[in-house]
Scaffold this motif. Structure first.
Motif, PDB file in Angstrom:
ATOM      1  N   TYR A 122      75.646  96.953  56.564  1.00 40.19           N
ATOM      2  CA  TYR A 122      75.598  98.354  57.007  1.00 40.19           C
ATOM      3  C   TYR A 122      74.373  98.576  57.891  1.00 40.19           C
ATOM      4  O   TYR A 122      73.373  97.891  57.745  1.00 40.19           O
ATOM      5  CB  TYR A 122      75.450  99.314  55.821  1.00 40.19           C
ATOM      6  N   ILE A 180      79.452  99.982  59.498  1.00 40.83           N
ATOM      7  CA  ILE A 180      79.795  99.087  58.385  1.00 40.83           C
ATOM      8  C   ILE A 180      80.540  97.902  59.000  1.00 40.83           C
ATOM      9  O   ILE A 180      81.386  98.094  59.893  1.00 40.83           O
ATOM     10  CB  ILE A 180      80.636  99.800  57.290  1.00 40.83           C
ATOM     11  N   ALA A 185      85.793  96.792  55.410  1.00 43.84           N
ATOM     12  CA  ALA A 185      86.496  98.053  55.145  1.00 43.84           C
ATOM     13  C   ALA A 185      87.531  98.372  56.214  1.00 43.84           C
ATOM     14  O   ALA A 185      87.489  97.838  57.315  1.00 43.84           O
ATOM     15  CB  ALA A 185      85.474  99.189  55.097  1.00 43.84           C
ATOM     16  N   GLU A 187      88.818 101.369  58.637  1.00 45.82           N
ATOM     17  CA  GLU A 187      88.121 102.514  59.232  1.00 45.82           C
ATOM     18  C   GLU A 187      88.588 103.822  58.594  1.00 45.82           C
ATOM     19  O   GLU A 187      89.785 104.064  58.446  1.00 45.82           O
ATOM     20  CB  GLU A 187      88.361 102.561  60.739  1.00 45.82           C
ATOM     21  N   SER A 344      81.334 107.467  51.073  1.00 46.61           N
ATOM     22  CA  SER A 344      82.683 107.446  51.645  1.00 46.61           C
ATOM     23  C   SER A 344      83.255 106.034  51.584  1.00 46.61           C
ATOM     24  O   SER A 344      84.361 105.821  51.097  1.00 46.61           O
ATOM     25  CB  SER A 344      82.669 107.900  53.102  1.00 46.61           C
ATOM     26  N   TYR A 345      82.489 105.058  52.059  1.00 42.30           N
ATOM     27  CA  TYR A 345      83.034 103.705  52.145  1.00 42.30           C
ATOM     28  C   TYR A 345      83.031 102.979  50.808  1.00 42.30           C
ATOM     29  O   TYR A 345      83.976 102.261  50.491  1.00 42.30           O
ATOM     30  CB  TYR A 345      82.295 102.883  53.214  1.00 42.30           C
ATOM     31  N   TYR A 348      85.792 104.384  48.564  1.00 44.64           N
ATOM     32  CA  TYR A 348      87.110 104.023  49.095  1.00 44.64           C
ATOM     33  C   TYR A 348      87.441 102.566  48.818  1.00 44.64           C
ATOM     34  O   TYR A 348      88.562 102.198  48.532  1.00 44.64           O
ATOM     35  CB  TYR A 348      87.066 104.270  50.609  1.00 44.64           C
ATOM     36  N   ASN A 349      86.407 101.704  48.899  1.00 39.82           N
ATOM     37  CA  ASN A 349      86.667 100.262  48.772  1.00 39.82           C
ATOM     38  C   ASN A 349      86.594  99.751  47.341  1.00 39.82           C
ATOM     39  O   ASN A 349      86.677  98.564  47.102  1.00 39.82           O
ATOM     40  CB  ASN A 349      85.674  99.487  49.641  1.00 39.82           C
TER      41      ASN A 349
END
Ligand SMILES: C[S@@+](CC[C@H](N)C(=O)[O-])C[C@H]1O[C@@H](n2cnc3c(N)ncnc32)[C@H](O)[C@@H]1O
Length: 350
Positions: A122, A180, A185, A187, A344-345, A348-349
């Motif tokens: 990141y 990232i 990930a 998008e 957020s990432y 989500y992951n």
């Protein structure tokens, strides 16, 4: 198990990114501070104490860091996240908008070289919004493209944010680039971080953070300069208002007694008054009026009060302190951006 994110704080200044990251409390990840890079001695001194960085790898000049182009350079300890508020003189008004042609603008290329060589998961970069207008916006386009393509490729989000929307009474705009690594990930379509209600912040206005007792007499406008600072020449547009409840952007040269339309001045009537949102009637001929103190400057940028004690214990002059403060990234902005991006990432992951 929480992901441990090791970060390298490049162009560290006095640690806006570091303080922002350290304030985050997440169930999914935690941070480990592994290295920092900063060329200026006063910034290094403050950073080392305030950011508890005595045992952290320190690199003075970014140009000495090992990359593909500089294989014999200093290898940065293993890191997952790069923070970099790269110097903005070449991109701001005062730098004549030379952009990449100015050697200071070239420092952006060292960021690219580091991303290419170390391939961190990141990054969060920060700069002045003026970047939008350089070369008719082409410079920004070129930077974004380069950040997306460098190394193994990055998903990139850019946000233009104002400090007063994120908990600090200061009109300070900054652009952020959050990346990232593409292999990590899909998008996401993420909006900018959710705004904060300033009236619920620790300091809803400048009045709330102004020192109410006596301050060093050096902070009062010298008699001989009052007229120039406080009155508006007839051929000028714009306001020279003092006693702003939301401060103008702090500058690195605020010790130079700029005109009131470029800086922050406060009257005793406002400081000692009871209404943070209203400008009192002020006799600008006679009433004592002052600039902000370093403690107020640190507060306006979101740094804890210990910074003012540390800077004075280190015997750093007022003008040097203002320079450090004026160059800093507001902590609350760093906090909002890093948190929102990683939440957020990493959510989500999962
Ligand atoms: C915009 S300021 C970043 C401020 C920082 N984010 C903070 O919160 O204080 C840029 C910093 O880069 C530093 N710098 C400039 N040239 C450098 C170089 N060649 N190597 C390392 N640091 C450098 C400056 O001294 C300055 O502190």
């Amino acid at each position: 198990m929480k992901e441990v994110i090791k970060y390298f704080d490049c162009f560290a200044g006095i640690g806006g990114f570091h303080c922002g990251a350290q304030k985050i409390n997440s169930d999914n990840y935690t941070f480990e501070h592994v290295a920092y890079c900063e060329v200026e001695t006063n910034a290094q001194k403050v950073y080392e104490v305030a950011c508890n960085a005595k045992n952290i790898q320190k690199i003075n000049d970014v140009r000495d860091i090992a990359t593909k182009k500089n294989p014999g350079g200093i290898k940065v300890k293993d890191f997952d996240m790069l923070f970099a508020g790269f110097p903005c003189q070449s991109f701001s008004n005062v730098g004549y908008r030379k952009g990449f042609d100015d050697p200071r603008g070239q420092l952006f290329f060292y960021i690219l070289d580091m991303l290419d060589y170390y391939k961190p998961k990141y990054f969060v970069l920060e700069n002045v919004q003026k970047i939008h207008t350089i070369k008719g916006g082409n410079l920004l386009g070129e930077m974004k493209q380069a950040l997306k393509e460098i190394g193994d490729g990055y998903i990139l989000h850019t946000w233009d944010l104002m400090a007063s929307d994120y908990g600090l009474p200061q009109k300070r705009n900054r652009i952020f680039f959050c990346g990232i690594r593409k292999d990590l990930a899909e998008e996401l379509d993420i909006e900018e971080p959710e705004k904060v209600d300033l009236s619920k912040a620790k300091y809803p206005t400048t009045w709330h953070l102004l020192e109410k007792g006596n301050v060093d007499s050096k902070h009062y406008i010298p008699a001989g300069s009052r007229k120039t600072i406080l009155t508006k020449p007839s051929n000028w547009q714009g306001d020279v208002n003092i006693d702003n409840s939301i401060a103008r952007p702090l500058t690195a040269t605020m010790s130079k007694w700029h005109r009131a339309n470029q800086d922050n001045y406060f009257s005793i009537s406002y400081i000692k008054g009871m209404n943070p949102y209203e400008r009192p009637e002020v006799d600008i001929e006679s009433e004592p009026i002052r600039r902000i103190t370093p403690l107020e400057g640190f507060r306006l940028q979101g740094f804890p009060d210990k910074y003012a004690d540390i800077a004075s214990q280190l015997k750093i002059s007022y003008s040097a302190q203002y320079k450090l403060i004026g160059n800093a990234l507001p902590v609350d902005l760093a906090y909002a951006v890093i948190k929102h991006f990683l939440d957020s990432y990493l959510e989500y992951n999962k």
